[in-house]
Design a protein around this motif. Structure first.
Motif, PDB file in Angstrom:
ATOM      1  N   VAL A 231      -2.395  14.117   0.987  1.00 25.00           N
ATOM      2  CA  VAL A 231      -1.345  14.174  -0.026  1.00 25.00           C
ATOM      3  C   VAL A 231      -1.065  12.769  -0.558  1.00 25.00           C
ATOM      4  N   ILE A 232      -0.991  11.810   0.360  1.00 26.41           N
ATOM      5  CA  ILE A 232      -0.712  10.439  -0.064  1.00 26.41           C
ATOM      6  C   ILE A 232      -1.825   9.914  -0.968  1.00 26.41           C
ATOM      7  N   SER A 233      -3.099  10.124  -0.571  1.00 26.24           N
ATOM      8  CA  SER A 233      -4.135   9.561  -1.442  1.00 26.24           C
ATOM      9  C   SER A 233      -4.224  10.313  -2.761  1.00 26.24           C
ATOM     10  N   ALA A 234      -3.936  11.623  -2.747  1.00 25.05           N
ATOM     11  CA  ALA A 234      -3.901  12.356  -4.012  1.00 25.05           C
ATOM     12  C   ALA A 234      -2.835  11.763  -4.923  1.00 25.05           C
ATOM     13  N   PHE A 235      -1.680  11.487  -4.339  1.00 21.19           N
ATOM     14  CA  PHE A 235      -0.570  10.919  -5.088  1.00 21.19           C
ATOM     15  C   PHE A 235      -0.979   9.606  -5.754  1.00 21.19           C
ATOM     16  N   LEU A 236      -1.627   8.734  -4.954  1.00 20.65           N
ATOM     17  CA  LEU A 236      -2.000   7.419  -5.476  1.00 20.65           C
ATOM     18  C   LEU A 236      -3.116   7.520  -6.513  1.00 20.65           C
ATOM     19  N   VAL A 295       6.163   4.779  -2.183  1.00 22.59           N
ATOM     20  CA  VAL A 295       5.907   6.219  -2.091  1.00 22.59           C
ATOM     21  C   VAL A 295       5.275   6.556  -0.741  1.00 22.59           C
ATOM     22  N   VAL A 296       4.284   5.747  -0.343  1.00 25.85           N
ATOM     23  CA  VAL A 296       3.624   5.978   0.937  1.00 25.85           C
ATOM     24  C   VAL A 296       4.646   5.907   2.075  1.00 25.85           C
ATOM     25  N   LEU A 297       5.479   4.870   2.011  1.00 21.70           N
ATOM     26  CA  LEU A 297       6.491   4.673   3.049  1.00 21.70           C
ATOM     27  C   LEU A 297       7.467   5.846   3.090  1.00 21.70           C
ATOM     28  N   ALA A 298       7.943   6.234   1.899  1.00 23.02           N
ATOM     29  CA  ALA A 298       8.928   7.321   1.817  1.00 23.02           C
ATOM     30  C   ALA A 298       8.356   8.617   2.382  1.00 23.02           C
ATOM     31  N   LEU A 299       7.115   8.939   1.991  1.00 20.59           N
ATOM     32  CA  LEU A 299       6.500  10.179   2.482  1.00 20.59           C
ATOM     33  C   LEU A 299       6.357  10.149   3.994  1.00 20.59           C
TER      34      LEU A 299
END
Lengths: 307, 274
Positions: A231-236, A295-299
């Protein structure tokens, strides 16, 4: 399609070289020699140019000559002028919204392929990826045809009697930009989520069910946390390129959908102000990297709290 | 309903997948539909079938010139990014060395940079060095942009390679070059072909770098961009777009078939070796 799946290459620590002659024949030397053409290419045509942009952002331009005295003036303009502030904030908001929407609508598809794709997983992935490989310009233009005043959407809605005159609010605003960008980036979000879902140990989900978790709980407590890296890499993968998108805002954005790339491009066109353009580019890069980090931190924090 | 491993399959999911595919494919399918429509506007209902928009393309010398430029750029970019990609992918999958992480990061960086920034920075350095913009500069720029794609395909192709095969060949007295030609190359060839096709496809569609770096020689996307300002040119552009769509899909299907065949072969080989 395996296009993005090889991106994360593992690297092990190398053994220290014992002596010069042994080093030349060593794995380390062979590896470095083999990668050097590519590395030099990337250094010359990516790293060096970006360094030049950073340098320029601290210089000033007087008509055609460049004054190389260090100054923060360009950053004062880039961050202080309301027009650039607005553009930057709008670009960030649009790209955040696009990333959230893209990841949300794509997750079920990645989940479907991974858990119910059966023997046709590759075929499903291929089906999903094909539209994203077709001409980007024409896809954007297609949305113009769909959302326009006399467009497919309006004529369709008119003919089934839902509206009695064409809607003018479909095209030339930030919504049109969001829809078009979500369409463009969908497959790029599905791939990393799919890869991480494939790694989820199915027996853990079974165990959760056996221990009395219902569908939703086992998803929230097992599947979702384990697929978080995807999910994180998709987001980025979606967020970073969309911030600087030039084509979509220009074609479907209208006045309210203009984003920062248009301003950057303008500074490199006629009546150029390269240093200001450079400062806008660097600001965009820095802000987007910072936001990516946040964003990464928040997730990660939300997931930890949810446990 | 319940799938394998007791994973629930809800009833709405297939419907959602259907809707999603519709959302993905509808805009793409509009292009060919309107390209055969006998009207210069893009509205329903359709006005009748015609091939005249395709016929006009043949007489359009500016478009043909742009198509030729795109071919030159596409082929050069595919070759260069694949050759550079082979070096890097082989180094990364075969050897251990320090600086591997940063090196990979740098080569893959264009995936994680807004493309306009790559374009602008290349433009600045080229103009700074006094290099005139031409197809050559487009090629140089697009290679940077295509390398991550080429690398991804190549790394996944090289990764499954059984190193003991090479060692056996060397032990049996084959030279390093001979080993590469007769042992390594046949195994990695599908990945190389995939990489060529994928880079070509990416280059064919790439707009921003070409827009900034092409000077007076437009590629197809840059030509299309110029045409989009004139509503009357739209049907011609749709016809051209449909042709490009067809080419992209053919190339991607081909690359996917090659990749899957190779994967299947590798798996079969692995099973043989135990």
């Amino acid at each position: 399609m395996a296009v993005l799946s090889g991106a994360g290459v593992e690297h092990r620590p190398a053994e220290p070289p014992k002596s010069r002659t042994r080093w030349i024949a060593s794995e380390e030397a062979s590896g470095l020699a083999l990668i050097s053409p590519t590395l030099l290419y990337a250094l010359a045509l990516l790293f060096l140019p970006v360094l030049i942009v950073i340098a320029y952002s601290f210089w000033t331009q007087d008509y055609l000559t460049i004054d190389r005295t260090f100054t923060l003036e360009n950053y004062r303009t880039a961050l202080g002028e309301p027009i650039y502030q607005d553009l930057l904030v709008r670009s960030l908001v649009i790209s955040l919204v696009v990333s959230v929407v893209t990841v949300t609508v794509s997750y079920p598809i990645a989940w479907f392929i991974s858990f119910h794709g059966g023997v046709h997983k590759n075929l499903w992935l291929f089906l999903i990826t094909v539209p994203c490989w077709t001409s980007y310009l024409l896809r954007v233009m297609s949305w113009k045809v769909i959302l326009g005043y006399g467009g497919v959407m309006n004529t369709g809605l008119l003919s089934i009697g839902l509206i009695d005159k064409p809607l003018t609010t479909l095209l030339y605003n930030s919504n049109a930009v969001v829809i078009t960008l979500v369409h463009s980036w969908a497959a790029f979000a599905i791939l990393p989520i799919y890869v991480s879902l494939e790694k989820v140990d199915r027996s853990l989900i079974e165990a959760a069910h056996d221990l009395g978790d219902n569908k939703v709980m086992s998803f929230l407590r097992v599947t979702l946390p384990l697929s978080l890296p995807g999910v994180i890499s998709a987001f980025l993968i979606v967020m970073i390129p969309t911030v600087g998108d030039y084509v979509t805002p220009k074609l479907v954005g209208g006045k309210d959908g203009v984003m920062i790339a248009t301003a950057i491009q303008a500074q490199f066109g006629k009546g150029a102000n390269w240093p200001l353009g450079a400062a806008l580019s660097v600001t965009t890069m820095v802000v987007v990297s910072a936001m990516a980090g946040l964003v990464v931190l928040a997730l990660k924090l939300t997931m930890r709290l949810a446990k | 309903m319940s799938g394998r491993h007791g994973i629930p399959k809800s009833r709405w999911l297939p419907a959602y997948v259907g809707l999603y595919l519709l959302f993905l494919y509808f805009p793409i399918l509009l292009l060919p539909i309107f390209s055969f429509n006998n009207a210069s506007t893009t509205t329903f209902p359709l006005a009748g079938f015609t091939t005249k928009w395709y016929v006009t393309l043949w007489g359009n010398s500016a478009m043909l010139e742009a198509a030729r430029n795109s071919m030159i750029v596409g082929v050069s970019v595919a070759l260069m990014s694949t050759i550079l990609g082979i070096c890097a992918a082989r180094a990364l999958t075969r050897y251990r060395f320090r600086g591997k992480g940063p090196a990979t990061g740098l080569i893959m960086a264009p995936l994680f940079l807004p493309e306009i920034i790559v374009a602008v920075s290349l433009l600045m350095i080229l103009l700074q060095l006094g290099i005139e913009l031409s197809l050559v500069t487009v090629i140089l720029g697009q290679v940077v942009f295509c390398l991550p794609y080429a690398m991804s395909v190549l790394i996944s192709g090289f990764d499954g390679f059984d190193r003991s095969l090479e060692e056996a060949s060397l032990d049996l007295g084959e030279t390093a070059i001979g080993t590469f030609r007769r042992v390594t190359l046949p195994v990695v060839a599908p990945a190389i072909v995939s990489s060529l096709l994928v880079s070509f496809t990416v280059s064919l569609d790439e707009f921003i770098l070409a827009f900034f770096l092409s000077g007076t020689e437009p590629t197809l996307p840059v030509y299309i961009w110029g045409q989009l300002r004139f509503a009357a040119k739209l049907p011609g552009v749709l016809a051209l777009g449909s042709l490009m769509l067809l080419i992209s899909i053919l190339l991607l299907t081909l690359s996917e078939i090659i990749r899957r065949r190779a994967e299947y072969r590798l798996r079969a080989q692995g099973a043989q070796h135990g």
